[in-house]
Scaffold this active site. Structure first.
Site, PDB file in Angstrom:
ATOM      1  N   ARG A 193      61.889-131.625 -35.051  1.00 25.44           N
ATOM      2  CA  ARG A 193      60.614-132.353 -34.990  1.00 25.44           C
ATOM      3  C   ARG A 193      59.541-131.478 -35.626  1.00 25.44           C
ATOM      4  NH1 ARG A 193      55.949-132.546 -31.853  1.00 25.44           N
ATOM      5  NH2 ARG A 193      55.053-134.620 -31.580  1.00 25.44           N
ATOM      6  N   SER A 238      61.071-142.684 -26.956  1.00 24.13           N
ATOM      7  CA  SER A 238      60.005-142.129 -26.117  1.00 24.13           C
ATOM      8  C   SER A 238      59.420-143.217 -25.241  1.00 24.13           C
ATOM      9  CB  SER A 238      58.873-141.576 -26.988  1.00 24.13           C
ATOM     10  OG  SER A 238      59.316-140.481 -27.739  1.00 24.13           O
ATOM     11  N   LYS A 294      51.507-131.513 -28.141  1.00 24.19           N
ATOM     12  CA  LYS A 294      51.312-132.871 -28.670  1.00 24.19           C
ATOM     13  C   LYS A 294      50.018-133.380 -28.070  1.00 24.19           C
ATOM     14  CE  LYS A 294      53.910-137.276 -29.109  1.00 24.19           C
ATOM     15  NZ  LYS A 294      52.802-138.177 -29.242  1.00 24.19           N
TER      16      LYS A 294
HETATM   17  N1  TZP Z   1      56.388-135.579 -26.723  1.00 20.74           N
HETATM   18  C1  TZP Z   1      55.701-135.716 -25.594  1.00 20.74           C
HETATM   19  S1  TZP Z   1      55.030-134.241 -25.082  1.00 20.74           S
HETATM   20  C2  TZP Z   1      55.714-133.418 -26.404  1.00 20.74           C
HETATM   21  C3  TZP Z   1      56.418-134.308 -27.190  1.00 20.74           C
HETATM   22  C4  TZP Z   1      57.137-133.972 -28.421  1.00 20.74           C
HETATM   23  C5  TZP Z   1      55.521-131.959 -26.645  1.00 20.74           C
HETATM   24  C6  TZP Z   1      56.296-131.108 -25.709  1.00 20.74           C
HETATM   25  O1  TZP Z   1      56.036-129.767 -25.977  1.00 20.74           O
HETATM   26  P1  TZP Z   1      55.859-128.695 -24.818  1.00 20.74           P
HETATM   27  O2  TZP Z   1      55.445-127.434 -25.553  1.00 20.74           O
HETATM   28  O3  TZP Z   1      57.196-128.520 -24.158  1.00 20.74           O
HETATM   29  O4  TZP Z   1      54.792-129.192 -23.907  1.00 20.74           O
END
Ligand code: TZP
Ligand code: MG
Length: 211
Positions: free
Chosen positions: A37, A106, A135
């Site tokens: 990603r 998701s 994110k």
């Molecule tokens: N989708 C929802 S939160 C997120 C994604 C890709 C990010 C998760 O990253 P982290 O650093 O584990 O909070």
């Protein structure tokens, strides 16, 4: 898709280290699924990273999932694709990828989870569990407690995501998630293998023999 520790790439957290070395360390610590990603990569850069991760995940026995890009997933023969609510529908992804591939979606609430199950997803991402800097355009926080209502509504494997660190994993799994997905807690750790191992140990302990 039976995952226990799902690790997602994020080049901002590499801090000069090589993607290959960091992902190898994550898998050695117990990551069984790797998601490519990288929102700001060109198609070519994604393809190169996808080939690298395909070789590595095959060598080490982990799954490879590509975020968003069904074309890249197919080109590198990934094990599947992870789609957002606004992406192409599951049946289109299956048509493009062919049989035997995983399609994850998701979700952020019970309604989306039920719709994903009805549409034939193989697993759902559910989050965010906590606010996260990784994110920024996330939906309202579901929280570890919010996993229960989704668990009661669907049979699909639930991969909890968003702001997860070691302190939340036990509650998330006890509330019915099958797996946790992280970026920063593993990719950003100084000791990547140790961080993955610690998260994986909690998942294994809390799941026991449960699927
Ligand atoms: N989708 C929802 S939160 C997120 C994604 C890709 C990010 C998760 O990253 P982290 O650093 O584990 O909070
Ligand atoms: Mg997406």
């Amino acid at each position: 898709m039976d995952s226990r520790l799902y690790v997602i790439t994020g080049h901002a957290f590499l801090k000069g280290r090589q993607l290959e070395d960091v992902i190898r360390a994550a898998i050695q610590g117990g990551a069984d699924t790797i998601q490519l990603r990288e929102k700001d990569y060109t198609g070519r850069d994604l393809l190169a990273a996808g080939h690298l991760l395909r070789r590595l995940t095959r060598e080490l026995g982990a799954r490879l999932i590509v975020n968003d890009r069904i074309d890249v997933a197919r080109a590198v023969d990934a094990d599947g694709v992870h789609l957002g609510q606004g992406d192409l529908p599951i049946e289109i992804a299956r048509d493009i990828l062919g049989p035997g591939k995983f399609v994850g979606i998701s979700t952020h609430n019970v309604a989306e989870a039920v719709a994903a199950e009805q549409a034939g997803a193989d697993y759902i991402g559910l989050g965010p569990m906590r606010p996260t800097q990784t994110k920024l355009d996330t939906e309202p926080v579901v929280g570890p407690a919010g996993v229960k209502a989704v668990r009661d509504a669907v049979r699909l494997p639930i991969v909890a995501i968003g702001g997860i660190g070691p302190d939340d994993v036990a509650e998330i799994i006890r509330n019915g998630a099958n797996s946790v997905a992280v970026v920063s807690a593993v990719i950003g750790a100084d000791d990547v293998t140790g961080a993955a191992r610690a998260l994986r140990a909690i998942v294994d302990r809390e799941r026991g023999d449960r699927a």
